[in-house]
Scaffold this motif. Structure first.
Motif, PDB file in Angstrom:
ATOM      1  N   LEU A  53      50.173 -12.888  20.802  1.00  0.00           N
ATOM      2  CA  LEU A  53      49.590 -12.198  21.945  1.00  0.00           C
ATOM      3  C   LEU A  53      50.259 -12.771  23.182  1.00  0.00           C
ATOM      4  N   ASN A  54      51.007 -11.936  23.885  1.00  0.00           N
ATOM      5  CA  ASN A  54      51.771 -12.399  25.040  1.00  0.00           C
ATOM      6  C   ASN A  54      51.264 -11.763  26.322  1.00  0.00           C
ATOM      7  N   VAL A  55      51.312 -12.536  27.402  1.00  0.00           N
ATOM      8  CA  VAL A  55      50.900 -12.034  28.708  1.00  0.00           C
ATOM      9  C   VAL A  55      52.014 -11.153  29.265  1.00  0.00           C
ATOM     10  N   SER A  56      51.625  -9.975  29.722  1.00  0.00           N
ATOM     11  CA  SER A  56      52.556  -9.025  30.335  1.00  0.00           C
ATOM     12  C   SER A  56      52.307  -8.999  31.849  1.00  0.00           C
ATOM     13  N   PRO A  57      53.326  -9.275  32.664  1.00  0.00           N
ATOM     14  CA  PRO A  57      53.144  -9.204  34.117  1.00  0.00           C
ATOM     15  C   PRO A  57      52.694  -7.819  34.586  1.00  0.00           C
ATOM     16  N   GLN A  58      53.177  -6.765  33.922  1.00  0.00           N
ATOM     17  CA  GLN A  58      52.785  -5.409  34.308  1.00  0.00           C
ATOM     18  C   GLN A  58      51.293  -5.174  34.019  1.00  0.00           C
ATOM     19  N   LEU A  59      50.834  -5.619  32.861  1.00  0.00           N
ATOM     20  CA  LEU A  59      49.423  -5.450  32.524  1.00  0.00           C
ATOM     21  C   LEU A  59      48.543  -6.343  33.395  1.00  0.00           C
ATOM     22  N   GLN A  60      49.051  -7.506  33.752  1.00  0.00           N
ATOM     23  CA  GLN A  60      48.297  -8.385  34.647  1.00  0.00           C
ATOM     24  C   GLN A  60      48.148  -7.733  36.028  1.00  0.00           C
ATOM     25  N   LEU A  61      49.196  -7.079  36.496  1.00  0.00           N
ATOM     26  CA  LEU A  61      49.120  -6.378  37.778  1.00  0.00           C
ATOM     27  C   LEU A  61      48.116  -5.225  37.705  1.00  0.00           C
ATOM     28  N   ALA A  62      48.132  -4.469  36.615  1.00  0.00           N
ATOM     29  CA  ALA A  62      47.166  -3.383  36.443  1.00  0.00           C
ATOM     30  C   ALA A  62      45.738  -3.934  36.405  1.00  0.00           C
ATOM     31  N   ALA A  63      45.549  -5.080  35.750  1.00  0.00           N
ATOM     32  CA  ALA A  63      44.229  -5.718  35.701  1.00  0.00           C
ATOM     33  C   ALA A  63      43.811  -6.181  37.091  1.00  0.00           C
ATOM     34  N   GLN A  64      44.748  -6.722  37.849  1.00  0.00           N
ATOM     35  CA  GLN A  64      44.441  -7.176  39.209  1.00  0.00           C
ATOM     36  C   GLN A  64      43.999  -6.002  40.087  1.00  0.00           C
ATOM     37  N   TRP A  65      44.708  -4.895  40.012  1.00  0.00           N
ATOM     38  CA  TRP A  65      44.343  -3.722  40.817  1.00  0.00           C
ATOM     39  C   TRP A  65      42.921  -3.268  40.514  1.00  0.00           C
ATOM     40  N   HIS A  66      42.591  -3.194  39.227  1.00  0.00           N
ATOM     41  CA  HIS A  66      41.262  -2.701  38.874  1.00  0.00           C
ATOM     42  C   HIS A  66      40.181  -3.735  39.202  1.00  0.00           C
ATOM     43  N   THR A  67      40.479  -5.012  39.012  1.00  0.00           N
ATOM     44  CA  THR A  67      39.523  -6.062  39.371  1.00  0.00           C
ATOM     45  C   THR A  67      39.165  -5.969  40.847  1.00  0.00           C
ATOM     46  N   ASP A  68      40.182  -5.881  41.692  1.00  0.00           N
ATOM     47  CA  ASP A  68      39.937  -5.791  43.140  1.00  0.00           C
ATOM     48  C   ASP A  68      39.155  -4.526  43.486  1.00  0.00           C
ATOM     49  N   ASP A  69      39.471  -3.429  42.819  1.00  0.00           N
ATOM     50  CA  ASP A  69      38.778  -2.166  43.063  1.00  0.00           C
ATOM     51  C   ASP A  69      37.298  -2.278  42.687  1.00  0.00           C
ATOM     52  N   VAL A  70      37.013  -2.827  41.511  1.00  0.00           N
ATOM     53  CA  VAL A  70      35.629  -2.958  41.047  1.00  0.00           C
ATOM     54  C   VAL A  70      34.855  -3.954  41.915  1.00  0.00           C
ATOM     55  N   LEU A  71      35.507  -5.035  42.311  1.00  0.00           N
ATOM     56  CA  LEU A  71      34.842  -6.031  43.149  1.00  0.00           C
ATOM     57  C   LEU A  71      34.430  -5.424  44.490  1.00  0.00           C
ATOM     58  N   ASN A  72      35.270  -4.564  45.038  1.00  0.00           N
ATOM     59  CA  ASN A  72      35.034  -4.011  46.368  1.00  0.00           C
ATOM     60  C   ASN A  72      34.317  -2.666  46.378  1.00  0.00           C
ATOM     61  N   ASN A  73      34.092  -2.072  45.227  1.00  0.00           N
ATOM     62  CA  ASN A  73      33.396  -0.787  45.118  1.00  0.00           C
ATOM     63  C   ASN A  73      32.277  -0.939  44.099  1.00  0.00           C
ATOM     64  N   ARG A  74      31.097  -1.246  44.576  1.00  0.00           N
ATOM     65  CA  ARG A  74      29.977  -1.594  43.707  1.00  0.00           C
ATOM     66  C   ARG A  74      29.478  -0.448  42.840  1.00  0.00           C
ATOM     67  N   ASN A  75      29.886   0.766  43.142  1.00  0.00           N
ATOM     68  CA  ASN A  75      29.489   1.886  42.293  1.00  0.00           C
ATOM     69  C   ASN A  75      30.356   1.968  41.035  1.00  0.00           C
TER      70      ASN A  75
END
Length: 159
Positions: A53-75
């Motif tokens: 199981l290897n870390v992918s920088p592209q998948l990490q970036l996609a995870a970061q985008w969604h994390t920030d979105d969910v953190l800032n949009n409580r709905n």
């Protein structure tokens, strides 16, 4: 000699000024993110997987985008972003060309432990199936905190 309540009030006021003047802090969640990768790897081993199981920088970036979105949009509380994007959309925008799946954890507190997080996903049949899928050989994890909310997103990829 000053009265203790006056001294206490002065100290509390000074302390409040120091706290109010302090810049907002941003936690370094790299240990949590790495522990998620390690725990998913363990789950895959328990499921009989023999792949790495290897870390992918592209998948990490996609995870970061969604994390920030969910953190800032409580709905938001799942895979769909505030702009209607899916995990596959975000992964593609980050440069990943394979197939993806995603797990999202939201904890109504400043922090979450790796054990709490894995338990949330382990006991959810859909999340467990994603974590245990031997075809998911790539992963990207991101987490972020506010005073009353912690969000962790893992994006799993099949090349």
């Amino acid at each position: 000699m000053p009265h203790w309540s006056v001294v206490s009030l002065g100290l509390m006021t000074a302390g409040a000024l120091v706290v109010a003047a302090a810049p907002p802090s941003h936690a370094d969640n790299s240990r949590l993110n790495k522990s998620v990768v390690s725990n998913v790897y363990t789950m895959q081993r328990r499921a009989g997987c023999t792949n790495s199981l290897n870390v992918s920088p592209q998948l990490q970036l996609a995870a970061q985008w969604h994390t920030d979105d969910v953190l800032n949009n409580r709905n938001l509380d799942d895979d769909i972003g505030s702009d209607g994007s899916t995990p596959q959309d975000r992964a593609h925008a980050a440069g990943f060309t394979g197939t993806v799946a995603e797990t999202v954890a939201i904890n109504p507190a400043l922090a979450i432990s790796g054990i709490e997080l894995i338990n949330m996903w382990y006991y959810d049949p859909n999340d467990f199936a994603i974590m245990s899928d031997c075809g998911n050989t790539l992963i990207g994890v991101w987490s972020a905190n506010s005073l009353d909310r912690t969000v962790v997103v893992a994006v799993y990829g099949k090349p």
